[in-house]
Enzyme design. Structure first.
Site, mmCIF file in Angstrom:
data_model
loop_
_atom_site.group_PDB
_atom_site.id
_atom_site.type_symbol
_atom_site.label_atom_id
_atom_site.label_comp_id
_atom_site.label_asym_id
_atom_site.label_seq_id
_atom_site.Cartn_x
_atom_site.Cartn_y
_atom_site.Cartn_z
ATOM 1 N N ARG A 66 -8.836 -4.880 -18.636
ATOM 2 C CA ARG A 66 -9.449 -4.817 -19.823
ATOM 3 C C ARG A 66 -10.084 -3.373 -19.707
ATOM 4 N NH1 ARG A 66 -12.083 -9.957 -20.143
ATOM 5 N NH2 ARG A 66 -12.706 -9.934 -18.213
ATOM 6 N N LYS A 172 -3.298 -15.388 -3.500
ATOM 7 C CA LYS A 172 -3.852 -16.675 -3.223
ATOM 8 C C LYS A 172 -5.269 -16.297 -3.603
ATOM 9 C CE LYS A 172 -6.843 -16.936 0.653
ATOM 10 N NZ LYS A 172 -8.226 -15.728 0.901
ATOM 11 N N HIS A 202 -0.989 -12.498 3.104
ATOM 12 C CA HIS A 202 -0.977 -11.642 3.795
ATOM 13 C C HIS A 202 -0.773 -11.065 5.015
ATOM 14 C CE1 HIS A 202 -5.630 -12.116 3.854
ATOM 15 N NE2 HIS A 202 -5.452 -10.821 5.446
ATOM 16 N N LYS A 206 1.894 -8.429 8.552
ATOM 17 C CA LYS A 206 0.774 -8.163 9.421
ATOM 18 C C LYS A 206 2.061 -8.135 10.709
ATOM 19 C CE LYS A 206 -3.751 -9.984 9.272
ATOM 20 N NZ LYS A 206 -4.367 -9.054 8.198
ATOM 21 N N GLU A 240 -14.071 -13.882 12.668
ATOM 22 C CA GLU A 240 -15.089 -12.189 11.583
ATOM 23 C C GLU A 240 -16.232 -11.887 12.374
ATOM 24 O OE1 GLU A 240 -12.765 -11.691 7.527
ATOM 25 O OE2 GLU A 240 -13.133 -13.942 7.502
ATOM 26 N N HIS A 264 -3.347 -18.739 6.022
ATOM 27 C CA HIS A 264 -3.455 -17.623 6.657
ATOM 28 C C HIS A 264 -3.047 -19.029 8.355
ATOM 29 C CE1 HIS A 264 -4.877 -15.144 4.264
ATOM 30 N NE2 HIS A 264 -5.939 -15.096 4.363
ATOM 31 N N LYS A 360 -17.405 -16.536 9.729
ATOM 32 C CA LYS A 360 -17.879 -15.598 9.450
ATOM 33 C C LYS A 360 -18.510 -15.264 10.775
ATOM 34 C CE LYS A 360 -15.619 -14.678 4.856
ATOM 35 N NZ LYS A 360 -14.385 -13.916 5.452
HETATM 36 C C1 BG6 Z 1 -8.744 -13.187 2.769
HETATM 37 C C2 BG6 Z 1 -9.744 -14.180 3.159
HETATM 38 O O1 BG6 Z 1 -7.603 -13.602 2.392
HETATM 39 O O2 BG6 Z 1 -8.574 -12.556 4.403
HETATM 40 C C3 BG6 Z 1 -11.027 -13.384 3.600
HETATM 41 O O3 BG6 Z 1 -9.987 -14.515 1.584
HETATM 42 C C4 BG6 Z 1 -10.804 -12.865 5.008
HETATM 43 O O4 BG6 Z 1 -11.793 -14.605 3.829
HETATM 44 C C5 BG6 Z 1 -9.812 -12.105 4.975
HETATM 45 O O5 BG6 Z 1 -11.957 -11.668 4.772
HETATM 46 C C6 BG6 Z 1 -8.891 -12.025 5.997
HETATM 47 O O6 BG6 Z 1 -8.307 -10.652 6.260
HETATM 48 P P1 BG6 Z 1 -7.984 -9.806 7.659
HETATM 49 O O7 BG6 Z 1 -6.430 -9.381 7.735
HETATM 50 O O8 BG6 Z 1 -9.237 -8.577 6.749
HETATM 51 O O9 BG6 Z 1 -7.850 -11.021 8.815
#
Ligand code: BG6
Length: 511
Positions: A66, A172, A202, A206, A240, A264, A360
């Site tokens: 948009r 997702k 995703h 990997k 993380e 994941h 996190k």
């Molecule tokens: C995402 C989450 O799908 O995956 C994030 O929404 C997360 O919160 C991320 O940080 C982690 O992915 P990766 O590939 O950085 O480990």
């Protein structure tokens, strides 16, 4: 553990990638042309696919948004983000230089379309711009997935005619619980066939995650041990160091469980636990995965620990409390850490607990799956009681280290028969050339060639939500404040207790 390293045979070094053919001619339509996902991941992935000669001459990219823009302004915007990757050597997707020829190829094939996908007239205009094979990629907020599906369906854009394919890629989160994921799947399946829908996780892009299947089913020696007779338990960690940063508005209603676990973490767990498929095709792999997910028992709420980070310091960087982040309520009960124990009822895994955790602002960045094997039954060494023998474990290191580490016991040099835990390590970088990769290359390519092996089927998604639903339902009945943990630590004490009460410990994160 000390780091005795075993180098693989030199015949494995620099194996060239299998000769993959360019994808068929097609148009890739991305909804969300100006979004972060497009700029930071999809465009760099397309650039890498062009470099690997995997996109066809008849490829066309339409970036729909948009937001006001035209071809030239969009190209500049994309280039700016790509250039960020050339400046930061520590960036995960560090790209030393942007190759002019590859970049020009990409921009010559890319066009900006200012359109609102909720507007029927705009969608009809889009219909006139595409023909033949088309992949529609929804790089937009989750609430728009079914809207896009509906709009495309109504305009006839998902009809497959004259041998041409029409595919829909969705990111997702797929719903926020079992009910909403079922509703989303129903809405999408009303407009497209299951075989046209590519649900991306995703983590499956990997290399190290795909390597779990290669390791398990390409080597004959491990599979006999991969069962309850020899396996004590399995741990999955996705820790993380980053906090919620600027994503408060998305994260607040989502939380660590929905953000990471049924997608994941379950992906990682099922790669390690699924039975061997008969072949590496989409239906075999996804059906075996489904059998495992269905064997997982609904989580018992008392086996779930929720945490939220308070102010602290992560690797020397001061971090504000989650509740002080932009877009977050000052009395938020959203969890930024989750740990849980799961069990499966299956011939192979009955009685083997699976411990999962993600958070996190933790002490380190580490994504891995560790299979802990059972203790040797008896110690023949006079001074070493059996409980001092380090049990074997096998770690799939997903990131930042990429490889496999095998924990074994070895004799400490000297006159005494003392044992110590040591590690045999395989590191990708020692054996293979590092190819530029942001993690989306394989997924985009697979979608263009119609290979859905690495994508989630509707029943995979629903089965995953069914496992975590009891916890979500319990939280929905009233306030359930998470335990606070200091940023830069390994989560609340209750997470450590979850394992300690079973006589086990988490593997260390920070080391
Ligand atoms: C995402 C989450 O799908 O995956 C994030 O929404 C997360 O919160 C991320 O940080 C982690 O992915 P990766 O590939 O950085 O480990």
């Amino acid at each position: 553990m000390s780091g005795a390293q075993v180098k693989p045979s030199s015949s494995y070094i620099n194996v060239p990638p299998a000769a993959a053919k360019p994808a068929p001619n097609c148009t890739l339509v991305i909804f969300g042309a100006h979004g972060d996902l497009t700029k930071r991941l999809l465009i760099p992935a397309l650039y890498n696919l062009i470099g690997a000669k995997l996109l066809p001459d008849g490829f066309r990219l339409l970036g729909v948004d948009r937001v006001e823009g035209d071809d030239t302004s969009w190209r500049y915007e994309l280039r700016d983000t790509m250039e960020e990757f050339t400046k930061d050597r520590t960036a995960e997707f560090y790209t030393p230089v942007i190759d002019g020829g590859t970049w020009n190829w990409l921009t010559d094939h890319a066009h900006h379309v200012k359109a609102d996908f909720t507007d029927d007239a705009d969608i009809e205009r889009l219909r006139d711009m595409v023909s033949g094979n088309v992949v529609f990629y929804c790089a937009v907020a989750a609430r728009f997935l079914s809207v896009i599906g509906d709009q495309l369906g109504k305009a006839g854009l998902l009809e497959q005619k004259d041998g041409a394919f029409r595919r829909l890629v969705v990111e997702k989160p797929f719903g926020a619980n079992l009910g909403s994921s079922q509703a989303l799947n129903k809405a999408l399946l009303a407009r497209a066939d299951e075989s046209q829908i590519y649900r991306i996780d995703h983590f499956l892009g990997k290399e190290t995650v795909q390597n779990i299947l290669a390791f398990r089913f390409g080597n004959g020696i491990f599979e006999p041990l991969w069962r309850r007779e020899y396996t004590d338990h399995i741990q999955v960690t996705a820790a993380e160091t980053v906090g919620v940063e600027r994503r408060g508005a998305f994260y607040e209603p989502t939380g660590a469980l929905c953000d990471m676990v049924p997608n994941h973490l379950f992906t990682l767990l099922s790669m390690v636990t699924t039975d061997p498929p008969n072949s590496f095709n989409a239906e075999s792999v996804r059906s075996m995965k489904q059998a495992f997910l269905e064997s997982l028992q609904p989580v018992r709420p008392e086996n779930v620990v929720r945490g939220q980070y308070a102010a602290g310091s992560v690797r020397g960087r001061d971090v504000k409390a989650y509740r002080e982040s932009p877009g977050v309520a000052p009395d938020s009960d959203t969890e930024t850490f989750i740990a849980m124990k799961l069990e499966a009822e299956s011939w192979r895994w009955s009685g083997v607990p699976f411990y999962l955790r993600t958070g996190k602002c933790m002490s380190g960045r580490r994504t891995e799956v560790v299979v802990h094997f059972k203790q040797a039954p008896y110690a023949i060494f006079q001074d070493t009681p059996v409980d001092r023998l380090a049990p074997n474990n096998l770690a799939f290191n997903i990131q930042p280290k990429q490889g496999i580490t095998f924990g074994i016991s070895a004799k400490v040099p000297g006159p005494r028969m003392d044992l110590a835990g040591v590690a045999m390590a395989f590191r990708y970088e020692d054996s293979f050339r590092q190819e530029p990769n942001v993690g989306y290359e394989t997924l985009i390519y697979d979608c263009l060639v119609g290979d859905a092996t690495l994508f989630q089927r509707a029943d995979n998604i629903d089965a995953s939500w069914a496992v975590v639903d009891p916890a979500l339902q319990q939280w929905a009945t009233g306030r359930s404040p998470p335990d606070l943990y200091v940023a830069g630590t390994d989560g609340p004490e209750a997470a450590a207790m979850l394992l300690r009460r079973d006589g086990r410990e988490w593997t260390s994160i920070a080391s």
